[in-house]
Design a protein around this motif. Structure first.
Motif, mmCIF file in Angstrom:
data_model
loop_
_atom_site.group_PDB
_atom_site.id
_atom_site.type_symbol
_atom_site.label_atom_id
_atom_site.label_comp_id
_atom_site.label_asym_id
_atom_site.label_seq_id
_atom_site.Cartn_x
_atom_site.Cartn_y
_atom_site.Cartn_z
ATOM 1 N N LEU A 83 0.902 0.167 4.882
ATOM 2 C CA LEU A 83 1.102 -0.398 3.548
ATOM 3 C C LEU A 83 2.285 0.237 2.830
ATOM 4 C CD1 LEU A 83 -2.555 -0.791 2.204
ATOM 5 C CD2 LEU A 83 -0.995 -2.568 2.998
ATOM 6 N N ARG A 84 2.634 1.471 3.203
ATOM 7 C CA ARG A 84 3.784 2.106 2.564
ATOM 8 C C ARG A 84 5.065 1.334 2.868
ATOM 9 N NH1 ARG A 84 2.511 6.963 3.756
ATOM 10 N NH2 ARG A 84 3.699 7.230 5.663
ATOM 11 N N ILE A 85 5.146 0.748 4.059
ATOM 12 C CA ILE A 85 6.304 -0.058 4.418
ATOM 13 C C ILE A 85 6.230 -1.436 3.766
ATOM 14 C CG2 ILE A 85 7.526 -1.117 6.364
ATOM 15 C CD1 ILE A 85 6.443 1.153 8.111
ATOM 16 N N PHE A 86 5.016 -1.987 3.673
ATOM 17 C CA PHE A 86 4.820 -3.350 3.177
ATOM 18 C C PHE A 86 4.834 -3.460 1.653
ATOM 19 C CE2 PHE A 86 3.014 -4.446 7.365
ATOM 20 C CZ PHE A 86 3.606 -5.676 7.538
ATOM 21 N N ALA A 87 4.395 -2.417 0.947
ATOM 22 C CA ALA A 87 4.049 -2.533 -0.472
ATOM 23 C C ALA A 87 5.119 -3.217 -1.305
ATOM 24 C CB ALA A 87 3.731 -1.149 -1.034
ATOM 25 N N GLY A 88 6.340 -2.701 -1.254
ATOM 26 C CA GLY A 88 7.390 -3.266 -2.083
ATOM 27 C C GLY A 88 7.736 -4.709 -1.752
ATOM 28 N N PRO A 89 8.169 -4.969 -0.511
ATOM 29 C CA PRO A 89 8.532 -6.355 -0.172
ATOM 30 C C PRO A 89 7.392 -7.349 -0.349
ATOM 31 C CG PRO A 89 9.354 -4.832 1.492
ATOM 32 C CD PRO A 89 8.459 -4.041 0.594
ATOM 33 N N LEU A 90 6.174 -6.967 0.051
ATOM 34 C CA LEU A 90 5.061 -7.907 -0.032
ATOM 35 C C LEU A 90 4.659 -8.185 -1.469
ATOM 36 C CD1 LEU A 90 3.228 -9.615 1.671
ATOM 37 C CD2 LEU A 90 1.616 -7.707 1.817
ATOM 38 N N ALA A 91 4.720 -7.166 -2.325
ATOM 39 C CA ALA A 91 4.429 -7.385 -3.741
ATOM 40 C C ALA A 91 5.420 -8.374 -4.342
ATOM 41 C CB ALA A 91 4.471 -6.061 -4.505
ATOM 42 N N GLY A 92 6.676 -8.294 -3.905
ATOM 43 C CA GLY A 92 7.673 -9.251 -4.381
ATOM 44 C C GLY A 92 7.436 -10.642 -3.850
#
Length: 216
Positions: free
Chosen positions: A123-132
């Motif tokens: 989730l540390r890799i996903f958090a930013g892009p996926l939230a966008g």
């Protein structure tokens, strides 16, 4: 070269920059060993190498927050095609299964997924892009992003630093006992190994028992 050895070979300012850059790129969505670099640098700071743990924690936090924010902006602009492109480039990290798992976490936990996702490698890799991509309101994302970055980066630096200091102090106090224990263990292992080798040799050269004839 190991991460710790490499970090120890560069100036302190470069260590701060490397930690911030690697964590920032990882938070942006690029699979990099941000946690390993942070732990190595924090441990190095506990060994009197000139790396200030407070400055290190601030740089790590800044890298995490800025990287996540950039990842959010990229995800919001790129949308689903961005996830498909990342899946083709990094199938191990951005496979459809991983994306689906991250999406379910976001749908269930919302901004808490951003906060606690900081402590989970995937989730540390996903958090930013996926939230966008999911168009999470930026103010919610920013609050969770900042708090998560402070707790993860600052907390990890503090814990590893103090663990390293305590361990170093303990090893200094019990260095002679540790040396004696290591020597005894080494001698014991050597004796056991030689006995086992001798037993194998004896078994190899021992003649096989000949069958006794009925007429003898």
């Amino acid at each position: 070269m190991h991460v710790t050895e490499w970090l120890d070979s560069v100036p302190a300012a470069a260590v701060y920059a490397v930690v911030a850059l690697v964590i920032g790129l990882e938070s942006l969505g690029i699979p990099l060993p941000g946690e390993i670099v942070l732990v190595s640098a924090a441990l190095m700071s506990s060994q009197h190498s000139g790396v200030n743990p407070v400055v290190l924690g601030v740089c790590a936090t800044a890298g995490a927050v800025i990287g996540d924010s950039i990842g959010y902006a990229i995800g919001r602009k790129g949308g689903r095609p961005l996830l498909a492109w990342l899946g083709a480039k990094f199938p191990r990290h951005f496979s459809e299964g991983h994306v689906a798992t991250a999406e379910r976490s976001f749908e269930k936990w919302g901004m808490w997924a951003v906060f606690f996702g900081r402590f989970v490698a995937l989730l540390r890799i996903f958090a930013g892009p996926l939230a966008g991509v999911l168009h999470m309101p930026y103010w919610k994302f920013l609050i969770a992003n900042v708090l998560g970055g402070i707790c993860w980066a600052g907390g990890t630096t503090a814990v590893i630093y103090y663990v390293g200091v305590v361990a170093e102090d303990w090893l200094k106090r019990f260095s002679y006992l540790g040396l004696v224990a290591a020597l005894l263990i080494g001698l014991s292992m050597l004796i056991i190994k030689r006995k086992a080798k001798k037993a194998q040799q004896d078994a190899a050269v021992a003649p096989e028992a000949e069958p006794v004839n009925a007429g003898d």
